[in-house]
Design an enzyme around this catalytic site. Structure first.
Site, PDB file in Angstrom:
ATOM      1  CG  ASP B 193       2.700 -50.872 -20.292  1.00  0.00           C
ATOM      2  OD1 ASP B 193       2.082 -51.887 -20.954  1.00  0.00           O
ATOM      3  OD2 ASP B 193       3.020 -49.809 -21.245  1.00  0.00           O
ATOM      4  CB  ALA B 230      -7.504 -39.587 -34.686  1.00  0.00           C
ATOM      5  CB  SER B 364       5.987 -49.420 -29.523  1.00  0.00           C
ATOM      6  OG  SER B 364       5.067 -49.694 -28.683  1.00  0.00           O
ATOM      7  CG  HIS B 366       2.901 -49.963 -24.777  1.00  0.00           C
ATOM      8  ND1 HIS B 366       2.372 -49.999 -23.741  1.00  0.00           N
ATOM      9  CD2 HIS B 366       1.952 -50.042 -26.025  1.00  0.00           C
ATOM     10  CE1 HIS B 366       1.195 -50.032 -24.093  1.00  0.00           C
ATOM     11  NE2 HIS B 366       0.934 -49.789 -25.308  1.00  0.00           N
TER      12      HIS B 366
END
Lengths: 548, 548
Positions: B193, B230, B364, B366
């Site tokens: 990622d 959500a 975040s 990430h």
């Protein structure tokens, strides 16, 4: 009719928004306007080039409008001048650079010959009946930025223009003593810039930015391409100075860059040793380490120089391995994606990209919270109207003003068109004047409205399908014909279109003549939505081909 | 044909972009897929609902495709599952929450009955011919996020999924020891990622965010409305806990919120004392100080609950003075303007707005630079493919990897469709497979292409003008009829339209029959541009009304 002896303040644009600034101040028989800007449309307003305020209040009171005063030369303050002058020939007062840009605009619109233009400086004093208008120099991201003081028998109304307090600016300083003097003389009502009211602290000085740019330029051994706002003439000068100091020639590209450097040289804001500037078509005569290129397009504008460079479509400049692109700018929120796209393209083409996130090579033109408070403390206004900002910014400006002891009941967050009636003793809201948004699309002003934009939105999302029926006498005589655009790929030839034709023909048989256009459009819309989950505009037209 | 004995890695989506993640790993007779996401279109792709990868390579090799492995339940990783399964019935392997969302989607598409679905946990080991697939638990902004290890005879290919290293997470921890063990066993190629490769440091922990949310909730005396994703079920649980601790009931609104809380309760990720949840239509029975409302729409989505609340269109929730809206989220770059619009509306309606700029109430999902380096140090890959990011992010990930001693020649920044051939000894690029973007518009998949989008853009900017001519035999028999939409306001009735009709009629006389459709369209386009500076689509159609 007795003459109104209170001051009226009417924002026609700039409230609850960044853009189309226009503020009306009137007293008795005289009206003055501060600024005449445009706003740039967001993606929803398809085909719209600019948004301008509704000028009808001014046109209706044309006889009393004595002058338009320009705070500075940014588009959101001067972009509307040609559109206003087309409706109302009012004398325009502006400082050096703003006036340069305005002349240029008026020339393009064929309005220059008839316009009455007056240059102003910080020492100008304009008398207009019972009103006097004077100015004070501020610092902002463009040369020749002024605050405006409108002296009325009830007291002084002050408009800050866009400002920060840059204590070590790249150009002339704001006149702190004069601002303080305006405050000592008494400010009845202050209209003050709210743009950065949510940003804590004090903005970084242009001088510091200049030093950082020099440091970045010094480190580069390849070609440098600097993208920035052309109107930020002081910044241009700093980049040029840094380049000269590092033995680089400077080329520039982009129409507004050419215009700004031209005017900047003329007014003396740009200054460089002879031989510094070269033409973009001469760059191949120099080594990459000897070159700086200034270009427009720092906001990712699709047709600006930087975009053409990134896409390999620029006539003279092609990205090479080792090039460094410097963004001396920050993308405004609506432009982050387009700037991103360009950065990715430039990097894929082999360039390094340096932006404001990596080094402090850009600073805002608007003051942060401490600067807004400093202005409030210097001017000590009785009444405050936070201008030039979205509602959240105006609201935060209010909070800052409360901290500076402006009482809550003396602060007015107005809408565009809302009239504030101000006297020595009190201020109160007193009705509204028309202040809708007027759209400029090509040569059309105000002919694009909400319903047309609604059609464009639907066209954009799903296209259009026209169904043509032909009748002779009272009878539908042949099978429908269909024209579609933007709806489905295969169009007229596809079996789906055939199905629509068949259904249309069947419906015609069921509902002869009466109201067939509406009924057929609605039935076919429903059919398409059920089949495809799309909602094109469906137009049915019965064409009478009875022979005369 | 001898069986290929190298590993092939083929990204079909997710390279140079955030979205439509899909990575193919193959060895010999077996193909496995990691993720099947969608991408959301930007404003330019009018009418497009989703963008998905081109599945044709998979369809062509359908016999070898053994399984789709899902790293986690975000749309950019699972949104494409129904579209893929329509073309290729492949077994799907996914963790608890992701599988819950996938079941839901497949049900909506009527695909649930035929789908082969396998739940996985961090301990699952799937054998598919010569390949084995195992998993490790990571931390991300959604429960049940996994890294995937594909064991091949050449070595192990590891896909991190989306991850950060949250050392004090709100839910289960990542399995650090297992990740380290995977590294010790040897990683041939790592797909990792790149989303936050440009963000220095280490991301803020969810636990810290939870504490800050509790502090913010504790301070409020009015009603609280919290907007958040959500799918961030741990965050939901933290807001619910904070509300319970402050004696508040919790209502929730928005379709995806209902679904996420339903699945969260079922899987045990959401846990609250009996009586905590109330229905939105019961809120009037409670004091404002006793209420927390969870809602969708934190990205400013126009039809989500928060948007309806801000516009006064929500059935149960109407903003009152004293309400506090908490954004436990950050707007992604493309959504800043729409979030802004909503914030301004909420404030104008009298609410306070608290966002992540004021307090650390969002983090975040990430990992930042130190976390990406930590993953590299734990896994020690021979080869690295930076995935899940724009080019600038992939490039920065490369820089980080160089610092972690991955040699430059072992790092591959691929395009979608580019094949990487990997063996124990070396890796090299080996051609391409189809990997264009496929547009989903309503029920149509792939039928909206560049030319149709070009038409929609032109329609959006300037509308359409259809000119109908009627001929009998070889003769044009009557004056043209015009249908326009989205072009000018007054349409058929205006004098400008009359002028167009007259010109069209004159042109017909000049150029009879031959090529008249093209000639007339082009002449009228020119005329309109000259008069109005607008470029509508002009369609001319000659309709034969000769009687049969």
């Amino acid at each position: 009719m007795t003459k109104e002896k209170n001051v009226k303040i009417i924002p026609l644009g700039g409230m609850g928004e960044i853009g189309k600034n226009m503020y009306v101040v009137e007293y008795g028989g005289e009206i003055v306007i501060v600024d005449a800007g445009v706003k740039f449309p967001d993606e929803e307003l398809r085909g719209v080039d600019y948004i301008i305020p509704d000028y009808s209040y001014l046109v209706k009171n044309a006889g009393r409008v004595k002058g338009l005063f320009i705070t500075h030369g940014h588009e959101d303050h001067i972009g509307g001048v040609p559109f206003l002058l087309k409706q109302l020939n009012v004398p325009v007062y502006a400082g050096g650079l703003a006036m340069g840009f305005i002349r240029n605009k008026l020339e393009e619109h064929g309005l220059l010959r008839e316009a009455e233009l007056h240059d102003i400086t910080e020492d100008s004093l304009i008398e207009l009946g019972e009103l006097q208008v004077s100015f004070f120099r501020t610092t902002h991201s463009i040369p020749d930025s002024f605050g405006v003081v409108i002296h009325t028998p009830q007291g002084n109304v002050v408009h800050t223009g866009d400002f920060k307090f840059d204590l070590t600016p790249a150009g002339p300083e704001q006149d702190l003593s004069k601002i303080a003097k305006v405050g000592q003389d008494g400010v009845l009502c202050l209209l003050s810039d709210s743009t950065n009211s949510e940003i804590p602290g004090f903005s970084v000085s242009e001088k510091k930015i200049g030093q950082n740019i020099l440091n970045v330029v010094r480190k580069q051994s390849g070609r440098i391409i600097v993208a920035l706002f052309a109107s930020n003439v002081f910044r241009l000068q700093q980049v040029i100075q840094a380049s000269v100091a590092c033995g680089r020639k400077v080329a520039y590209t982009g129409r507004s860059m050419e215009r700004a450097i031209g005017i900047g040289l003329e007014l003396g804001y740009i200054d460089a040793p002879k031989g510094t500037f070269i033409d973009p078509n001469e760059i191949s005569a120099y080594k990459n380490s000897e070159l700086t290129i200034l270009c427009t397009g720092s906001q990712g504008e699709p047709f600006a120089a930087l975009s053409r460079i990134a896409e390999g479509k620029h006539r003279h400049i092609h990205i090479e391995e080792g090039d460094t692109i410097i963004f001396s700018s920050s993308p405004i929120p609506g432009n982050v994606l387009s700037v991103n796209r360009i950065v990715n393209k430039l990097m894929k083409a082999g360039a390094d990209v340096i932006d404001n996130k990596l080094y402090d090579i850009h600073t805002s033109g608007h003051g942060g919270q401490e600067e807004l408070k400093l202005m409030l403390k210097l001017l000590k206004p009785k009444f405050l109207v936070p201008i030039h900002g979205e509602y959240r910014m105006q609201k935060m400006h209010q909070t800052l003003a409360l901290d500076c002891f402006v009482p809550e009941e003396n602060i007015f967050i107005l809408d565009n068109g809302q009239v504030l009636n101000v006297s020595k003793e009190k201020a109160y809201q007193a009705g509204r004047v028309p202040a809708r948004s007027v759209y400029v699309d090509g040569h059309g002003i105000g002919d694009v409205g909400t319903s047309l934009l609604g059609e464009r939105k639907q066209l954009a999302d799903s296209g259009i399908l026209s169904i043509l029926l032909f009748k002779e006498g009272e009878e539908i005589i042949r099978k429908p014909q269909i024209i579609s655009r933007g709806f489905v790929y295969l169009r007229e030839s596809s079996s789906f279109m055939g199905e629509i034709e068949t259904r249309a023909a069947a419906l015609v048989d069921q509902h002869p003549a009466d109201d067939i256009e509406r009924k057929l459009s609605s039935a076919i819309s429903d059919f398409i939505y059920k089949k495809l989950k799309r909602s094109p505009i469906v137009v049915t037209k019965v064409i009478d081909v009875t022979r005369g």
